[in-house]
Design an enzyme around this catalytic site. Structure first.
Site, PDB file in Angstrom:
ATOM      1  N   GLU A  44      49.943   1.397 -28.042  1.00 41.81           N
ATOM      2  CA  GLU A  44      50.531   0.615 -26.954  1.00 41.81           C
ATOM      3  C   GLU A  44      51.826  -0.061 -27.366  1.00 41.81           C
ATOM      4  OE1 GLU A  44      46.469  -0.527 -24.526  1.00 41.81           O
ATOM      5  OE2 GLU A  44      47.453  -2.090 -25.686  1.00 41.81           O
ATOM      6  N   TYR A  48      55.081  -1.295 -22.125  1.00 41.53           N
ATOM      7  CA  TYR A  48      54.180  -0.355 -21.453  1.00 41.53           C
ATOM      8  C   TYR A  48      54.707   1.070 -21.354  1.00 41.53           C
ATOM      9  CZ  TYR A  48      51.394  -4.438 -20.361  1.00 41.53           C
ATOM     10  OH  TYR A  48      50.653  -5.579 -20.464  1.00 41.53           O
ATOM     11  N   CYS A  53      49.614   8.092 -25.264  1.00 39.88           N
ATOM     12  CA  CYS A  53      48.182   8.407 -25.227  1.00 39.88           C
ATOM     13  C   CYS A  53      47.753   9.141 -26.491  1.00 39.88           C
ATOM     14  CB  CYS A  53      47.875   9.279 -24.017  1.00 39.88           C
ATOM     15  SG  CYS A  53      48.173   8.485 -22.430  1.00 39.88           S
ATOM     16  N   GLU A  55      46.034  11.922 -26.780  1.00 40.90           N
ATOM     17  CA  GLU A  55      46.220  13.369 -26.709  1.00 40.90           C
ATOM     18  C   GLU A  55      47.653  13.756 -27.062  1.00 40.90           C
ATOM     19  OE1 GLU A  55      43.472  12.270 -23.185  1.00 40.90           O
ATOM     20  OE2 GLU A  55      45.011  11.323 -24.409  1.00 40.90           O
ATOM     21  N   CYS A  91      49.301  13.668 -19.817  1.00 45.56           N
ATOM     22  CA  CYS A  91      48.720  14.446 -20.908  1.00 45.56           C
ATOM     23  C   CYS A  91      48.314  15.840 -20.444  1.00 45.56           C
ATOM     24  CB  CYS A  91      47.528  13.717 -21.519  1.00 45.56           C
ATOM     25  SG  CYS A  91      48.016  12.283 -22.495  1.00 45.56           S
TER      26      CYS A  91
END
Length: 132
Positions: A44, A48, A53, A55, A91
């Site tokens: 993170e 933002y 992520c 993946e 993703c």
């Protein structure tokens, strides 16, 4: 490597997640054609937008390490969710770009529930290089 072993690797990766804002840890394990496992976790950021992520972390790490796209064998994702976690839309698009549409996707949670699908099934009607 079987799906449970790959999910176990994803659980290890989950513990490495950097989630000071959401506290929502996700782990991923990506198996390449040589049997090597590339781990990813969500990372993170206070802004933002730069958050990444699990993946995509695993996929980008593998590509950066020289693994050719579309040579991956399977991916496993684990999160602390009530049902097996699924990849987000971004993703899914990255998966369809870098992986074979028939590559297995193992989705799990900390309760041991598992669902299995393929990259192609995650994003029907995907936008690909053939569309350019």
């Amino acid at each position: 490597m079987d799906k449970q072993q790959l999910l176990d690797h994803a659980k290890i990766a989950r513990e490495r997640a950097y989630t000071p804002y959401s506290k929502f840890k996700v782990g991923c394990a990506l198996l390449d054609g040589n049997g090597h496992v590339h781990l990813g976790c969500n990372v993170e950021n206070a802004a933002y937008g730069p958050t990444n992520c699990a993946e995509r972390t695993a996929l980008f790490r593998a590509i950066a390490d020289g693994v050719p796209r579309r040579t991956f064998q399977a991916i496993a994702i684990v999160g602390d969710t009530s049902r097996p976690i699924t990849p987000c839309g971004v993703c899914r698009q990255v998966l369809i770009e870098l992986c074979s549409p028939d590559m297995p996707v193992f989705m799990g949670n900390l309760s041991g529930e598992i669902e299995e699908t393929t990259v192609g099934a995650l994003l029907p009607g995907a936008f690909t290089e053939e569309d350019l």
